[in-house]
Scaffold this active site. Sequence first.
Site, short mmCIF file in Angstrom:
data_model
loop_
_atom_site.label_atom_id
_atom_site.label_comp_id
_atom_site.label_asym_id
_atom_site.label_seq_id
_atom_site.Cartn_x
_atom_site.Cartn_y
_atom_site.Cartn_z
N GLN A 197 0.83 -1.20 0.00
CA GLN A 197 0.00 0.00 0.00
C GLN A 197 0.87 1.26 0.00
O GLN A 197 0.34 2.37 -0.12
CB GLN A 197 -0.91 0.00 1.23
CG GLN A 197 -1.89 -1.16 1.27
CD GLN A 197 -2.59 -1.26 2.62
OE1 GLN A 197 -2.07 -1.83 3.56
NE2 GLN A 197 -3.78 -0.70 2.71
N HIS B 199 -1.46 1.18 -4.50
CA HIS B 199 -1.76 2.60 -4.35
C HIS B 199 -0.86 3.48 -5.20
O HIS B 199 -0.84 4.71 -5.01
CB HIS B 199 -1.68 3.02 -2.88
CG HIS B 199 -2.78 2.44 -2.04
ND1 HIS B 199 -2.75 2.43 -0.66
CD2 HIS B 199 -3.95 1.84 -2.39
CE1 HIS B 199 -3.86 1.85 -0.21
NE2 HIS B 199 -4.58 1.48 -1.23
N CYS C 119 0.61 11.85 -17.20
CA CYS C 119 0.07 12.99 -17.93
C CYS C 119 -1.46 12.98 -17.85
O CYS C 119 -2.10 11.95 -18.05
CB CYS C 119 0.51 12.95 -19.39
SG CYS C 119 -0.10 14.36 -20.36
N CYS D 29 4.25 17.12 -19.32
CA CYS D 29 4.60 16.00 -20.20
C CYS D 29 5.22 16.52 -21.49
O CYS D 29 5.08 17.70 -21.84
CB CYS D 29 3.32 15.20 -20.49
SG CYS D 29 3.49 13.87 -21.68
#
Length: 244
Positions: free
Chosen positions: A101, A119, A127, A148
Site C-alpha cells: 500500500q 496505491h 500525464c 509531459c
Amino acid sequence: MDPTIARVRDLLRQASAVAALTGAGISAESGIPTFRGPGGIWRTYRAENLATPEAFAKDPKLVWEWYNFRRGVIAGVEPNAGHRALAELERRKESFGLITQNVDGLHDRAGSRNLLKVHGDIWTLRCTVCASERSDMSAALPELPPNCACGGMERPGVVWFGEGLPEQIWINAQRAVLHAQVLLVIGTSAVVYPAAGLAALAKRSGAVLVEINIADTPVSAQADYSLRGPAAEILPELLKPKMQ
C-alpha cells in the site's frame, strides 16, 4: 527462542508460495512520518484534503508542493531490515508476491522485484492529457506542476481518495493471495479498503495468515499467528537458518 517465531519460520521454510501485504508501518520504521492529521507536518492542510482529484483540479500547484515535500522526506531515508528481508524472501521462494500500500519506493530500493503497488508510486508522473507515465527519482521537481512532452500537465502517479485501484495490479494482487500458502500482513492498520480485504481472502482460500505489527488491528482476530513488534526486527528473525 519465541515458539511462535520458530513456528512461523518453519511455515515459511516449507511453503513454496508466499505473499506479503505491507502498509505504512514498515516505512515508519525507516523514519517516514505519517502525513495524515490536521496541521501536523505540512502547513495546515490534511492529507485527505490534498490527495483528491478535486484538490488537484482546484489547485494543482499546491498539491504538487505537498508531493514535492513528501519526495524530499522519502529521499532522505533508507530501506530498513524489514524491507531487505522481504527482498531476500523473494529470492528464496519459487512463488512470491509482494503487495504494498506504500508509494515510497523503499521496497524497490531494497531489491524487491515482484512488486504490486496497489496505491501507485510517488516517483511516477502521469500525464493528465495523454495518460503516458514516466519515472522521475528527483528528490524535488524543479517545475511545479511538471509537464509531459506532449505539453499536458502531469499528476503524481498515486491513487487518490475517491479513485479506484489500478485494475490489473489489483487482479494480480488477488491472484497472489489466492495462490499463497502463507500470507504475511505487515505494518498495516487494515482499515483501508479494498487492500484490507486481502487478509480475509487469504483465510477463505486456506492460507496461513501471519500478522506482524506493533499493535492489534482488525486483522488480529483472523490471524493464525500474531507477532508483536517492529517488522525490521521480526522479519530477519523469520529468515534465520533452523537451529540444529
